[in-house]
Structure formats: structure tokens, C-alpha cells
Design a protein around this motif. Structure first.
Motif, PDB file in Angstrom:
ATOM      1  N   ILE A 196       0.829  -1.210   0.000  1.00 17.62           N
ATOM      2  CA  ILE A 196       0.000   0.000   0.000  1.00 17.62           C
ATOM      3  C   ILE A 196       0.862   1.259   0.000  1.00 17.62           C
ATOM      4  O   ILE A 196       0.648   2.180  -0.794  1.00 17.62           O
ATOM      5  CB  ILE A 196      -0.949  -0.003   1.215  1.00 17.62           C
ATOM      6  CG1 ILE A 196      -2.027  -1.074   1.045  1.00 17.62           C
ATOM      7  CG2 ILE A 196      -1.602   1.375   1.398  1.00 17.62           C
ATOM      8  CD1 ILE A 196      -2.863  -1.302   2.286  1.00 17.62           C
ATOM      9  N   VAL A 197       1.855   1.306   0.887  1.00 19.70           N
ATOM     10  CA  VAL A 197       2.633   2.536   1.035  1.00 19.70           C
ATOM     11  C   VAL A 197       3.586   2.764  -0.140  1.00 19.70           C
ATOM     12  O   VAL A 197       4.027   3.900  -0.372  1.00 19.70           O
ATOM     13  CB  VAL A 197       3.416   2.551   2.366  1.00 19.70           C
ATOM     14  CG1 VAL A 197       2.475   2.456   3.548  1.00 19.70           C
ATOM     15  CG2 VAL A 197       4.459   1.442   2.418  1.00 19.70           C
ATOM     16  N   LYS A 198       3.916   1.699  -0.900  1.00 17.86           N
ATOM     17  CA  LYS A 198       4.825   1.868  -2.035  1.00 17.86           C
ATOM     18  C   LYS A 198       4.087   1.934  -3.369  1.00 17.86           C
ATOM     19  O   LYS A 198       4.729   2.037  -4.425  1.00 17.86           O
ATOM     20  CB  LYS A 198       5.834   0.718  -2.082  1.00 17.86           C
ATOM     21  CG  LYS A 198       6.758   0.644  -0.878  1.00 17.86           C
ATOM     22  CD  LYS A 198       7.474   1.966  -0.601  1.00 17.86           C
ATOM     23  CE  LYS A 198       8.491   2.312  -1.662  1.00 17.86           C
ATOM     24  NZ  LYS A 198       9.186   3.589  -1.346  1.00 17.86           N
ATOM     25  N   ALA A 199       2.760   1.879  -3.333  1.00 18.15           N
ATOM     26  CA  ALA A 199       1.990   1.876  -4.578  1.00 18.15           C
ATOM     27  C   ALA A 199       2.238   3.146  -5.391  1.00 18.15           C
ATOM     28  O   ALA A 199       2.321   3.099  -6.625  1.00 18.15           O
ATOM     29  CB  ALA A 199       0.503   1.733  -4.270  1.00 18.15           C
ATOM     30  N   ASP A 200       2.374   4.299  -4.715  1.00 21.38           N
ATOM     31  CA  ASP A 200       2.594   5.542  -5.453  1.00 21.38           C
ATOM     32  C   ASP A 200       3.938   5.530  -6.177  1.00 21.38           C
ATOM     33  O   ASP A 200       4.061   6.070  -7.283  1.00 21.38           O
ATOM     34  CB  ASP A 200       2.485   6.754  -4.526  1.00 21.38           C
ATOM     35  CG  ASP A 200       3.386   6.639  -3.311  1.00 21.38           C
ATOM     36  OD1 ASP A 200       3.932   5.547  -3.061  1.00 21.38           O
ATOM     37  OD2 ASP A 200       3.547   7.651  -2.598  1.00 21.38           O
ATOM     38  N   ASP A 201       4.971   4.912  -5.569  1.00 23.95           N
ATOM     39  CA  ASP A 201       6.267   4.803  -6.237  1.00 23.95           C
ATOM     40  C   ASP A 201       6.176   3.907  -7.465  1.00 23.95           C
ATOM     41  O   ASP A 201       6.822   4.167  -8.488  1.00 23.95           O
ATOM     42  CB  ASP A 201       7.317   4.245  -5.267  1.00 23.95           C
ATOM     43  CG  ASP A 201       7.624   5.216  -4.139  1.00 23.95           C
ATOM     44  OD1 ASP A 201       7.411   6.426  -4.326  1.00 23.95           O
ATOM     45  OD2 ASP A 201       8.061   4.763  -3.069  1.00 23.95           O
ATOM     46  N   VAL A 202       5.370   2.839  -7.348  1.00 25.55           N
ATOM     47  CA  VAL A 202       5.149   1.971  -8.508  1.00 25.55           C
ATOM     48  C   VAL A 202       4.464   2.752  -9.620  1.00 25.55           C
ATOM     49  O   VAL A 202       4.834   2.648 -10.802  1.00 25.55           O
ATOM     50  CB  VAL A 202       4.306   0.740  -8.112  1.00 25.55           C
ATOM     51  CG1 VAL A 202       3.919  -0.071  -9.345  1.00 25.55           C
ATOM     52  CG2 VAL A 202       5.064  -0.133  -7.126  1.00 25.55           C
ATOM     53  N   GLY A 203       3.465   3.566  -9.249  1.00 20.91           N
ATOM     54  CA  GLY A 203       2.777   4.377 -10.239  1.00 20.91           C
ATOM     55  C   GLY A 203       3.709   5.364 -10.918  1.00 20.91           C
ATOM     56  O   GLY A 203       3.666   5.536 -12.148  1.00 20.91           O
ATOM     57  N   LEU A 204       4.572   5.995 -10.141  1.00 21.28           N
ATOM     58  CA  LEU A 204       5.538   6.948 -10.714  1.00 21.28           C
ATOM     59  C   LEU A 204       6.497   6.247 -11.665  1.00 21.28           C
ATOM     60  O   LEU A 204       6.848   6.786 -12.718  1.00 21.28           O
ATOM     61  CB  LEU A 204       6.313   7.636  -9.590  1.00 21.28           C
ATOM     62  CG  LEU A 204       7.292   8.737 -10.008  1.00 21.28           C
ATOM     63  CD1 LEU A 204       6.552   9.859 -10.734  1.00 21.28           C
ATOM     64  CD2 LEU A 204       8.027   9.290  -8.794  1.00 21.28           C
ATOM     65  N   HIS A 205       6.912   5.045 -11.303  1.00 25.27           N
ATOM     66  CA  HIS A 205       7.804   4.269 -12.177  1.00 25.27           C
ATOM     67  C   HIS A 205       7.119   3.952 -13.503  1.00 25.27           C
ATOM     68  O   HIS A 205       7.746   4.032 -14.576  1.00 25.27           O
ATOM     69  CB  HIS A 205       8.220   2.973 -11.477  1.00 25.27           C
ATOM     70  CG  HIS A 205       9.091   2.086 -12.321  1.00 25.27           C
ATOM     71  ND1 HIS A 205      10.443   2.323 -12.485  1.00 25.27           N
ATOM     72  CD2 HIS A 205       8.795   0.966 -13.062  1.00 25.27           C
ATOM     73  CE1 HIS A 205      10.947   1.386 -13.282  1.00 25.27           C
ATOM     74  NE2 HIS A 205       9.971   0.561 -13.641  1.00 25.27           N
ATOM     75  N   LEU A 206       5.830   3.614 -13.442  1.00 23.00           N
ATOM     76  CA  LEU A 206       5.092   3.333 -14.675  1.00 23.00           C
ATOM     77  C   LEU A 206       4.972   4.581 -15.541  1.00 23.00           C
ATOM     78  O   LEU A 206       5.086   4.511 -16.765  1.00 23.00           O
ATOM     79  CB  LEU A 206       3.696   2.795 -14.337  1.00 23.00           C
ATOM     80  CG  LEU A 206       3.625   1.371 -13.783  1.00 23.00           C
ATOM     81  CD1 LEU A 206       2.196   1.040 -13.355  1.00 23.00           C
ATOM     82  CD2 LEU A 206       4.100   0.362 -14.822  1.00 23.00           C
ATOM     83  N   VAL A 207       4.746   5.728 -14.913  1.00 17.28           N
ATOM     84  CA  VAL A 207       4.643   6.984 -15.666  1.00 17.28           C
ATOM     85  C   VAL A 207       5.940   7.292 -16.392  1.00 17.28           C
ATOM     86  O   VAL A 207       5.944   7.696 -17.567  1.00 17.28           O
ATOM     87  CB  VAL A 207       4.259   8.135 -14.723  1.00 17.28           C
ATOM     88  CG1 VAL A 207       4.373   9.481 -15.448  1.00 17.28           C
ATOM     89  CG2 VAL A 207       2.849   7.954 -14.190  1.00 17.28           C
ATOM     90  N   GLU A 208       7.067   7.114 -15.702  1.00 17.62           N
ATOM     91  CA  GLU A 208       8.361   7.495 -16.263  1.00 17.62           C
ATOM     92  C   GLU A 208       8.956   6.436 -17.181  1.00 17.62           C
ATOM     93  O   GLU A 208       9.737   6.763 -18.089  1.00 17.62           O
ATOM     94  CB  GLU A 208       9.338   7.782 -15.121  1.00 17.62           C
ATOM     95  CG  GLU A 208       8.928   8.976 -14.265  1.00 17.62           C
ATOM     96  CD  GLU A 208       9.858   9.188 -13.094  1.00 17.62           C
ATOM     97  OE1 GLU A 208      10.668   8.272 -12.805  1.00 17.62           O
ATOM     98  OE2 GLU A 208       9.782  10.274 -12.468  1.00 17.62           O
TER      99      GLU A 208
END
Length: 318
Positions: A196-208
Motif C-alpha cells: 500500500i505505502v509503495k503503490a505511489d512509487d510503482v505508479g511513478l515508475h510506470l509513468v516514467e
């Protein structure tokens, strides 16, 4: 040769017995763990709010600190205490649960009070001149608070699991079942919290780094949605603390022989639900939560006075 074959037969028989015992332990652990599912969900919902607001690099280390302490509490403290109380002082379990429930009520009510009556703690933390020291102190306080809350929820989980375990199999079997539950639940809860807490980092990685338009859009949706999700999870976690706290107090009083609160709440839930189990559960949880808020607000000034007395003594000692 015949002696060797007999020995192998004995070893095979022992292995079968051991395998059956392991299957029994795992089966009992699964059943008992299912009984504690509500508390497990509450634990998973409560924890992420303690990580909210920290730098991404500190999120997993904080989760690991809490998870390590949770496993230690369950296996080294709560498991032996549960077995001792179950065998030698079963009368003490309900009063201890009441104390734990009241603590959860206090924690939840304090969060609600701080939402309704804003204070300047966050403003001080955002001051660039004091950020490193304040954030380190805040992290230490958050971890301590999370461990305390987890301890109470873990105690409830272990108590529910103990009650659902076959006591006729002996204390060693009970201990093995509780150990399996402790390890499995800790891994499941904090594995989920880490995701849950690392989901935003995963999302950012997908964006970049996404290779497809769909992947990049999904990453952007995750990044946009996670702050709202974390805020919602914080609210759910606080509500869970209040609901579980009130529920623990009501059920512990019921076990001690004071049936009025339990009977009243159950009667209202049955009347409103009219045989619908989900509605009955919802009404019960809502009333338990309201009770948790009331108990917590009543405890706030009392705990404030006690904390002030100890704080004054500490100040004089220094």
C-alpha cells in the motif's frame, strides 16, 4: 536386514504422525485465523497512517520496524502469556482485554479530536530550519505509537485465536497453532501495508518508464489516487480503532457477567437488521464505534492529567 526394515517402518510411521500433526496445526491455525479476520483487517487498516507524510525512502524501513516489533510481541510476549493465562488464570483475560480496548478508544478519540481541533504540530514540522530533527523525532514517535496500537490488536488476535483453538489437544498444540497464526498474520498484514505505502512509487515508475500508453495512464491514475486512498485509509484505520476498542470492551464485560451493554447493542442490531446479517453487523459496528468515541473522549482528560504528572516528575528529575 529385517531390523533395518523395521527401523524404516518406525521412521515412516513417525513421519506420518508428524505430518498429520502438522496438518492439524495448519488446519486449526486457518480456522482460528478466520475467526480473527476482523481484527486482522483492522490491523492492516490502522498501520499505514503511521507512515503517511514521510519521505519515500523512509516508508519501508518504518514498516519493517513495526513488523519486527509485531512479530516479537506475538511470539515472545503474547503467545506465552496467552498460554499461561489460559491454563492458570483465565479470569484475568477479560479485564486485560478491557484495558486494551480502552486504550484503542483513547487513541482513536484523540485522533478525532485533533482533526476537529487543529494544532500547530504540522506547521512546526514543515519549518525548513527544523525539518531533519523534527522528522526524525516524529518517526520515532510514530513507530512507538504504531507498536503500541499493534500490540493491543495483536493481543486481541491471539486471544480470539486461542479461544478458537482446540484446548483438549494440550498446551503444546495450542502453542504451535498460535505460533503459525502469529507468523502468518504478521507477514500478511505488513506485506499488504508495504504494498500500500509503495503503490505511489510503482505508479511513478510506470509513468516514467512505461512502454505502453495504457501503462503510463495506469501509473498516472495510481499517483493521483494514492493520496486520497491514504487519507481514506487513515480515516478507516481510526474508525477501526474506535470500533474494535468499543467492541472489545462490550464483549469483555459480557464475558465477566455484565450483559446489559452487549444485550442492548445486540437487541438494537437485531431489531434494525430484521434477519439481515450484514445490516446487523453494520449496526453493531456503528454502535461500538460511537461507544468507543465516548469512552475515548472521557479518558482523554484523565490520561492527560496522569501524563502531566509523570511529565512533571521527569522534568524535576532532569
Amino acid at each position: 536386514m529385517s531390523g533395518l526394515l523395521a527401523l524404516l517402518d518406525d521412521v515412516a510411521a513417525i513421519a506420518k504422525v508428524a505430518s498429520a500433526s502438522i496438518d492439524d496445526i495448519v488446519g486449526q491455525a486457518a480456522k482460528a485465523g478466520a475467526k480473527a479476520a476482523g481484527a486482522v483487517i483492522d490491523d492492516a487498516a490502522v498501520t499505514p497512517k503511521y507512515v503517511h507524510g514521510f519521505a519515500a525512502a523512509r516508508e519501508l524501513p518504518i514498516v519493517w520496524k513495526i513488523a519486527r516489533a509485531s512479530a516479537f510481541n506475538k511470539l515472545v510476549i503474547l503467545l506465552p502469556v496467552a498460554l499461561l493465562l489460559s491454563n492458570f488464570a483465565p479470569w484475568a483475560i477479560a479485564p486485560l482485554l478491557i484495558l486494551g480496548g480502552l486504550y484503542l478508544c483513547f487513541e482513536g478519540a484523540e485522533k478525532v479530536y485533533h482533526w476537529l481541533v487543529p494544532h500547530d504540530t504540522l506547521a512546526k514540522i514543515k519549518d525548513p530550519e527544523h525539518t531533519p530533527l523534527d522528522m526524525a523525532h516524529l518517526e520515532e514517535q510514530r513507530v512507538k505509537g504504531a507498536i503500541k496500537t499493534d500490540f493491543i490488536l495483536s493481543a486481541e488476535i491471539m486471544t480470539i485465536a486461542l479461544a478458537a483453538t482446540d484446548s483438549s489437544s494440550g498446551w503444546m498444540f495450542q502453542g504451535a497453532v498460535l505460533a503459525v497464526i502469529a507468523v502468518a498474520i504478521t507477514a500478511a498484514v505488513y506485506g499488504a501495508v508495504a504494498l500500500i505505502v509503495k503503490a505511489d512509487d510503482v505508479g511513478l515508475h510506470l509513468v516514467e518508464n512505461g512502454h505502453t500508453s495504457f501503462g503510463r495512464k495506469m501509473g498516472a491514475a495510481i499517483v493521483r489516487g494514492m493520496p486520497r486512498f491514504m487519507t481514506g485509509l487513515t480515516i478507516v484505520g481510526t474508525a477501526a480503532m474506535l470500533w474494535v476498542g468499543g467492541n472489545i470492551v462490550v464483549h469483555a464485560l459480557h464475558e465477566m457477567g455484565w450483559h446489559l451493554p452487549y444485550d442492548l447493542i445486540h437487541g438494537v442490531a437485531v431489531t434494525v437488521g430484521q434477519g439481515n446479517g450484514f445490516i446487523e453487523w453494520t449496526v453493531t459496528a456503528l454502535i461500538d464505534g460511537v461507544l468507543g468515541v465516548c469512552l475515548g473522549l472521557l479518558l482523554m482528560p484523565v490520561i492527560g492529567v496522569v501524563s502531566g504528572m509523570f511529565g512533571k516528575k521527569d522534568a524535576e528529575a532532569h
